[in-house]
Design a protein around this motif. Structure first.
Motif, mmCIF file in Angstrom:
data_model
loop_
_atom_site.group_PDB
_atom_site.id
_atom_site.type_symbol
_atom_site.label_atom_id
_atom_site.label_comp_id
_atom_site.label_asym_id
_atom_site.label_seq_id
_atom_site.Cartn_x
_atom_site.Cartn_y
_atom_site.Cartn_z
ATOM 1 N N ASP B 428 -4.255 10.091 34.279
ATOM 2 C CA ASP B 428 -3.191 9.663 35.186
ATOM 3 C C ASP B 428 -3.285 8.172 35.459
ATOM 4 N N ILE B 431 -1.738 6.517 32.651
ATOM 5 C CA ILE B 431 -0.278 6.597 32.759
ATOM 6 C C ILE B 431 0.235 5.543 33.724
ATOM 7 N N LEU B 432 -0.400 5.471 34.872
ATOM 8 C CA LEU B 432 0.039 4.501 35.879
ATOM 9 C C LEU B 432 -0.003 3.100 35.312
ATOM 10 N N LYS B 433 -1.065 2.824 34.571
ATOM 11 C CA LYS B 433 -1.165 1.479 34.006
ATOM 12 C C LYS B 433 -0.093 1.257 32.958
ATOM 13 N N ALA B 434 0.174 2.291 32.164
ATOM 14 C CA ALA B 434 1.229 2.161 31.163
ATOM 15 C C ALA B 434 2.581 1.940 31.822
ATOM 16 N N LEU B 435 2.725 2.473 33.032
ATOM 17 C CA LEU B 435 3.988 2.287 33.752
ATOM 18 C C LEU B 435 4.024 0.954 34.486
ATOM 19 N N GLY B 436 2.945 0.215 34.390
ATOM 20 C CA GLY B 436 2.962 -1.121 34.964
ATOM 21 C C GLY B 436 2.164 -1.282 36.231
ATOM 22 N N ALA B 437 1.373 -0.261 36.592
ATOM 23 C CA ALA B 437 0.563 -0.401 37.804
ATOM 24 C C ALA B 437 -0.571 -1.372 37.534
ATOM 25 N N SER B 438 -0.847 -2.226 38.504
ATOM 26 C CA SER B 438 -1.913 -3.204 38.313
ATOM 27 C C SER B 438 -3.259 -2.563 38.611
#
Ligand SMILES: Nc1ncnc2c1ncn2[C@@H]1O[C@H](COP(=O)(O)OP(=O)(O)OP(=O)(O)O)[C@@H](O)[C@H]1O
Ligand SMILES: [Mg+2]
Lengths: 259, 541
Positions: B428, B431-438
């Motif tokens: 997860d 995923i968050l990082k792939a969605l642009g989460a820093s």
């Protein structure tokens, strides 16, 4: 249509002048001489050995290759999830692979939309929240709160587009594989990306469902003029794209496009 | 935004996190309960230790004392009168308390303090400790109502009960002596109080002239005689006749005492019921014998009989088993602290009560300047009982450190569980990082998660702890009932109930500490989560 020959040392300024690209839209994402190898213990495993690639605006590009040929790796590099060992990636005219971490995060959020083979939805969140998550990541708490109605509407629209508007509050595990993949596509599109990167979006689905997903992607490409780069090892599916490239021994080899 | 959402979702869906919350809750609750009880005990202990000691005590270096207390008090008032609420002069001297119990003489070393009860009551609690002002309870049932109203000033009079007791004893003795007249047999053990006439008739007369001063108006006798104990100065038979003929033998003696309960009673366990009973050896109305020394040179031993007017119980066994209060004037007379010509009285100690104990250091400094150190020692009650107070404080500090380890354990629990959750959530995070989460965003999810656990855990802990403290005595009853063993034995601790004191600062400190530990424990896992490579996280199975 084009034949992408592996040009290891292509100077990064010539692509526009090539006669066969003149009629085409401007290249949107360009990869130059990408190399990537994984280090396992002592020996190196070279995966990409110099990949040159131009993705043009509004095209549906598919990349095929055997399992383990490095398709996912290439897609990850293009989507800035990983950094190449050698080579550069340009978005329009700007080099983007060596930007600071913060900018990379923003580019991932704004420019690219990712769809994975295993959907990769967040299990704790409902479908609607999953689709909203890129927007949430983009905005601060306050910013999101102010625009929450609008954003929810946007997400709902997107979910309706993939045909899941009746399952908004379901958790991912309550959805079927096809539904999850549609949700993932909705999530990838909600942030209005310029390029959709899909890594075997149908790889885990049965033929019928895979078909639906393909139709959805083709439709998006058709109607919204969305740039799509799809990785698959299914040659039949790849043929539906405007252009297909094959990854062989770490290099891209052109294939005749179906369309 | 997603941080908050995920935080809350993780909190709701990860039941393992409940373990963290529970451990924080228990840690916080335990700390609050133990701290409250410790604080209760410690403040109760302080009260008790303070109990019969005045705030500041000006003590003469010599037990001979110094004449003219008024002049000294005037000087004190002049030096720091603004800070002083009340003062009382006293005479403090070592002595012996003797009384008969079951036919045996029991002699105990005591500190004899000559006081004016009203003056003493102004510098500290006194009435509160006297039996006659207190209700006597056995467990929850009231055995005896207070004999005196709190409004009645403390004094040297006997309660009607004590008078009745005294009369009964004296009558019994008189009867006994009438029957046994001429015989020199032992005194019936049941009559535990010595008979002044009978005693002095035999051996002790020359040691103890004051013993005869049972007549109330006989002031001048003592005034004349007291400083010269050495020689038998007057005809004892004359006094003896006075006493027998004119004085009511049931009237109390001129020496009056408040005796510490520990000196004249002892606990005894009933072998059948297992209940602990207090056996009283001397009760108000009885006469006892006091021995001490005169203020002359060299000091001489003197003995006198005195009537116990009351028994006091301060709850501080050190005081209850060593202090005897005596009427100041009488003690001064028998110790020869009256100047033969001027009639000025000497005192050894001035007890001072301050308006605000915070000023004690200042007052002490001023007094030390005003009174030469060789002659007077000036101390606060805290200084006098320094080691004991320090022990109480050290005890509570050590307990706190130990208890904080409980929360630290909870912290390590959080650390372990968080690492688990990070591993579980690796994909997860990818995923968050792939969605642009820093990375910082991902990190703050877990930090926020830790903080949330800390807040929820310590919130619940505070509620639980405070409830426990509020109902601690009921809980004790239930535990006693369940186990059949008394958890909190009232005879061990003088307290009727478990004392507690909740301080807001302590509660805040504990809960903030717990939250801090929860956050600290989540830093490592959070950093790990943040440093995960997105691709590797995505590939993680
Ligand atoms: N972290 C890694 N460490 C070592 N080797 C790796 C790592 N990640 C990928 N590889 C190797 O790189 C090669 C390419 O992997 P990649 O996932 O890109 O292939 P793929 O073409 O996507 O295959 P598939 O079609 O099965 O998804 C594989 O041989 C794989 O073993
Ligand atoms: Mg792959």
């Amino acid at each position: 249509m084009t034949t992408e020959t592996p040009t290891l040392d292509t100077p990064p300024d010539v692509s526009d002048d090539r006669p066969d690209t003149l009629a085409m839209p401007k290249p949107q994402l360009t990869c130059y001489a990408l190399e990537k190898s994984y280090r396992k213990a002592d020996h190196e495993v070279p995966v990409l050995r110099g990949v040159d690639l131009e993705v043009r605006e509004g095209e549906f590009l598919s990349i095929v290759g055997q399992s383990g040929s490095g398709k996912s790796t290439l897609l990850h590099l293009m989507g800035l999830l990983d950094a190449p060992d050698v080579g550069e990636i340009r978005l329009g005219d700007q080099r983007i692979d060596d930007l600071p971490e913060r900018t990379l995060d923003e580019l991932r959020n704004h420019v690219f939309g990712f769809v994975f083979q295993f959907y990769h939805l967040l299990p704790e969140l409902s479908l609607l929240e999953n689709v909203l998550s890129p927007l949430m990541i983009r905005l601060s708490l306050l910013g999101y709160w102010r625009k929450r109605k609008e954003l929810r509407e946007q997400a709902r629209e997107m979910i309706a587009k993939v045909g899941l508007d009746h399952r908004l509050s379901h958790k991912p595990r309550e959805l079927s594989g096809g539904e999850m993949q549609r949700a993932a596509i909705a999530r990838a599109l909600v942030s209005k990306p310029r390029i959709l990167l899909a890594d075997e979006p149908t790889g885990n689905l049965d033929g019928e469902t895979g078909r639906e997903i393909m139709d959805l992607l083709a439709d998006l490409n058709d109607r919204e003029k969305l740039t799509i780069v799809m990785v698959t090892h299914d040659a039949a599916l790849a043929r539906e794209a405007d252009r297909t490239l094959e990854l062989v021994k770490g290099r891209l080899v052109g294939q005749a496009a179906a369309a | 935004m997603y941080k908050l959402l995920l935080c809350l979702r993780y909190l709701r869906t990860r039941y393992i996190a409940l373990a963290c919350i529970v451990s924080v809750t228990l840690g916080v609750a335990t700390m609050i309960v133990v701290n409250s009880v410790m604080a209760g005990f410690s403040s109760e202990m302080r009260d008790r230790i303070h109990g019969l000691l005045a705030d500041v005590v000006l003590e003469s270096a010599s037990i001979d004392g110094h004449p003219d207390p008024e002049a000294h008090m005037a000087r004190i008032r002049q030096v720091c009168g603004d800070d002083i609420e009340a003062m009382t002069p006293t005479v403090e001297v070592y002595g012996m308390l003797s009384f008969q119990y079951l036919g045996h003489w029991i002699t105990r070393p005591v500190t004899l303090i000559g006081i004016d009860p009203e003056g003493k009551a102004k510098v500290g609690p006194l009435k509160e400790y006297l039996d006659s002002y207190r209700e006597i309870t056995d467990g929850d049932t009231v055995v005896r109502q207070p004999l005196r109203d709190v409004g009645v000033p403390a004094g040297w009079t006997l309660t009607p009960e004590a008078v009745a007791h005294r009369e009964a004893v004296k009558l019994h003795e008189l009867q006994y002596y009438r029957e046994q007249d001429g015989e020199t047999g032992r005194i019936d053990p049941s009559t535990i109080v010595e008979q002044p006439g009978g005693e002095t008739r035999t051996a002790e007369r020359e040691f103890d002239p004051s013993e005869f001063d049972t007549d109330e108006p006989g002031e001048e006798n003592v005034a004349d005689d007291a400083p010269t104990f050495d020689e038998p100065p007057f005809d004892p038979s004359k006094l003896f006749e006075d006493e027998i003929e004119e004085v009511d033998p049931t009237a109390p003696l001129r020496g009056r005492l408040f005796v510490g309960s520990g000196l004249v009673s002892f606990p005894q366990e009933d072998p059948q019921t297992g209940k602990v009973k207090t056996i009283v050896m001397v009760r108000p109305g009885d006469d006892v014998k006091i021995s001490t020394v005169t203020s002359g040179r060299p000091p001489d031993t003197i003995h006198f009989n005195a009537t116990v007017c009351d028994v006091f119980k301060s709850g501080m066994s050190e005081y209850d088993s060593s202090l005897v209060f005596c009427n100041l004037e009488y003690l001064q007379e028998v110790r020869g602290m009256l100047h033969p010509e001027t009639g000025t009285r000497s005192i050894t100690t001035i007890q001072i009560k301050l308006k605000d104990f915070k000023d004690a250091d200042e007052v002490i400094a001023k007094l030390r300047e005003a009174f030469p150190p060789g002659m007077w020692s000036i101390q606060t009650w805290e200084e006098k009982q320094g080691p004991l107070l320090a022990a109480v404080e050290v005890e509570s500090a050590i307990l706190n450190v130990l208890l904080f380890l409980i929360i630290a354990v909870a912290g390590f629990g959080i650390l372990a569980i968080f690492f688990m959750i990070v591993v579980e959530k690796t994909r997860d995070i990818g995923i968050l990082k792939a969605l642009g989460a820093s990375s910082r965003g991902v990190m703050s999810i877990f930090l926020g998660y830790g903080l949330a656990l800390g807040v929820v855990g310590s919130g619940a802990g505070v509620v639980m702890g405070l409830l426990f403290v509020a109902y601690i005595n009921e809980i004790e009853d239930v535990i006693t009932w369940l186990t059949g063993r008394e958890v909190f034995d009232q005879t061990i601790y003088y307290f009727p109930a478990i004392p507690t004191a909740v301080s807001v600062g302590m509660v805040l400190w504990v809960s903030f500490g717990a939250m801090l530990i929860a956050v600290l424990a989540s830093i490592l896992p959070a950093r790990r989560a943040a440093s995960l490579h997105p691709v590797e996280a995505l590939r993680f199975e």
